[in-house]
Design an enzyme around this catalytic site. Structure first.
Site, PDB file in Angstrom:
ATOM      1  N   CYS A  41      -5.942  -4.854  29.638  1.00  0.00           N
ATOM      2  CA  CYS A  41      -5.658  -6.074  29.775  1.00  0.00           C
ATOM      3  C   CYS A  41      -4.590  -6.325  28.677  1.00  0.00           C
ATOM      4  O   CYS A  41      -4.287  -5.507  27.742  1.00  0.00           O
ATOM      5  CB  CYS A  41      -6.888  -6.878  29.166  1.00  0.00           C
ATOM      6  SG  CYS A  41      -6.694  -8.716  29.120  1.00  0.00           S
ATOM      7  N   ASP A  43      -4.256  -8.516  26.486  1.00  0.00           N
ATOM      8  CA  ASP A  43      -4.786  -9.360  25.522  1.00  0.00           C
ATOM      9  C   ASP A  43      -4.283  -8.249  24.243  1.00  0.00           C
ATOM     10  O   ASP A  43      -4.326  -7.086  24.018  1.00  0.00           O
ATOM     11  CB  ASP A  43      -6.283  -9.211  25.354  1.00  0.00           C
ATOM     12  CG  ASP A  43      -6.878 -10.029  24.163  1.00  0.00           C
ATOM     13  OD1 ASP A  43      -6.547  -9.546  23.242  1.00  0.00           O
ATOM     14  OD2 ASP A  43      -7.833 -10.932  24.447  1.00  0.00           O
ATOM     15  N   ARG A  45      -5.211  -7.902  21.264  1.00  0.00           N
ATOM     16  CA  ARG A  45      -6.051  -7.291  20.554  1.00  0.00           C
ATOM     17  C   ARG A  45      -6.689  -5.822  21.249  1.00  0.00           C
ATOM     18  O   ARG A  45      -7.247  -5.160  20.247  1.00  0.00           O
ATOM     19  CB  ARG A  45      -7.314  -8.050  20.340  1.00  0.00           C
ATOM     20  CG  ARG A  45      -7.132  -9.329  19.637  1.00  0.00           C
ATOM     21  CD  ARG A  45      -8.452 -10.311  19.831  1.00  0.00           C
ATOM     22  NE  ARG A  45      -8.747 -10.564  21.480  1.00  0.00           N
ATOM     23  CZ  ARG A  45      -9.519 -11.526  21.569  1.00  0.00           C
ATOM     24  NH1 ARG A  45     -10.482 -11.943  20.496  1.00  0.00           N
ATOM     25  NH2 ARG A  45      -9.848 -11.656  23.165  1.00  0.00           N
ATOM     26  N   HIS A  97     -12.324  -5.779  28.353  1.00  0.00           N
ATOM     27  CA  HIS A  97     -12.770  -5.918  27.053  1.00  0.00           C
ATOM     28  C   HIS A  97     -13.469  -7.151  26.987  1.00  0.00           C
ATOM     29  O   HIS A  97     -13.356  -8.302  27.397  1.00  0.00           O
ATOM     30  CB  HIS A  97     -11.633  -6.289  26.038  1.00  0.00           C
ATOM     31  CG  HIS A  97     -10.651  -7.299  26.174  1.00  0.00           C
ATOM     32  ND1 HIS A  97     -10.835  -8.519  25.514  1.00  0.00           N
ATOM     33  CD2 HIS A  97      -9.706  -7.686  27.206  1.00  0.00           C
ATOM     34  CE1 HIS A  97      -9.886  -9.376  25.867  1.00  0.00           C
ATOM     35  NE2 HIS A  97      -9.332  -8.825  26.934  1.00  0.00           N
ATOM     36  N   CYS A 100     -12.760 -11.688  27.041  1.00  0.00           N
ATOM     37  CA  CYS A 100     -11.757 -11.693  27.848  1.00  0.00           C
ATOM     38  C   CYS A 100     -11.197 -13.148  28.140  1.00  0.00           C
ATOM     39  O   CYS A 100     -11.899 -13.853  28.769  1.00  0.00           O
ATOM     40  CB  CYS A 100     -11.751 -10.663  28.851  1.00  0.00           C
ATOM     41  SG  CYS A 100     -10.046 -10.667  29.746  1.00  0.00           S
TER      42      CYS A 100
END
Ligand code: CO
Length: 208
Positions: A41, A43, A45, A97, A100
């Site tokens: 992803c 993302d 993080r 994750h 999400c």
């Protein structure tokens, strides 16, 4: 984040690398031979290399919103074909994750513009697994389970491609599904049964 600091950080990083190996960048400049294709992803993080302890040159990376493998997405399909056919990677991983935002956004009743067709694929995952998901009352737990099921379905999408089918037949390439828990930092192997899924779908999706 201070953008000027980025260049200072970069200088420090170069020094650190050269301290360990004085020809580090000479070696890096020679080419890449990654064994792992990672599809994760976007993302911020969920950093691909850092959470695995991998170094530059070890992982071929593709990231998009909610780690999707969509058959008409030229981007992910180009990455896949290059990694499998040319770099001859040994493993493919789809890494989702928990928490999400893409997965959660997909299930909201809202017009998200260009994100609608992208996230629609996650609603399809929900529809396939509706019976199980509808039994989960806690909303966060339901989304986290959807994250896992989405990883599984994206692994299946990879198995539907000619590149993966051919590489499995020729050299035993397999697809793995992982989830990163942002709350603990732990990486979880969903233990995707590649051969079972391959067997299940080949009746309909056999290409190579
Ligand atoms: Co995400």
């Amino acid at each position: 984040m201070n953008l000027d600091k980025v260049f200072d950080n970069n200088e420090k990083w170069i020094k650190d690398k050269l301290k360990v190996k004085d020809n580090y960048f000479e070696e890096l400049g020679k080419g890449q031979n990654p064994e792992l294709l990672y599809i994760g992803c976007s993302d911020s993080r969920v950093t691909a290399e850092e959470l695995m302890g991998a170094e530059p040159g070890e992982v071929f990376v593709h990231r998009n919103i909610a780690n999707m493998v969509i058959s008409i997405d030229l981007n992910v399909m180009s990455v896949l074909n290059y990694a499998v056919d040319h770099l001859k990677v040994k493993y493919i991983v789809v890494c989702g994750h928990y928490a999400c935002g893409g997965v959660k956004a997909a299930m909201q009743s809202a017009d998200l513009g260009i994100l609608n067709p992208w996230l629609r694929n996650i609603r399809d995952v929900y529809r396939i697994h509706k019976t199980e998901l509808n039994t989960i009352e806690d909303e966060d737990k339901k989304y986290d389970r959807l994250v896992e099921l989405n990883v599984k379905e994206q692994c299946v999408n990879l198995i539907k491609t000619a590149a993966v089918q051919k590489a499995y037949r020729e050299r035993g390439l397999k697809v793995h599904g992982w989830v990163f828990d942002v709350h603990t930092g732990k990486l979880i192997d969903l233990k995707i049964n590649f051969e079972k899924y391959l067997k299940d779908i080949m009746e309909i999706y056999h290409l190579d």
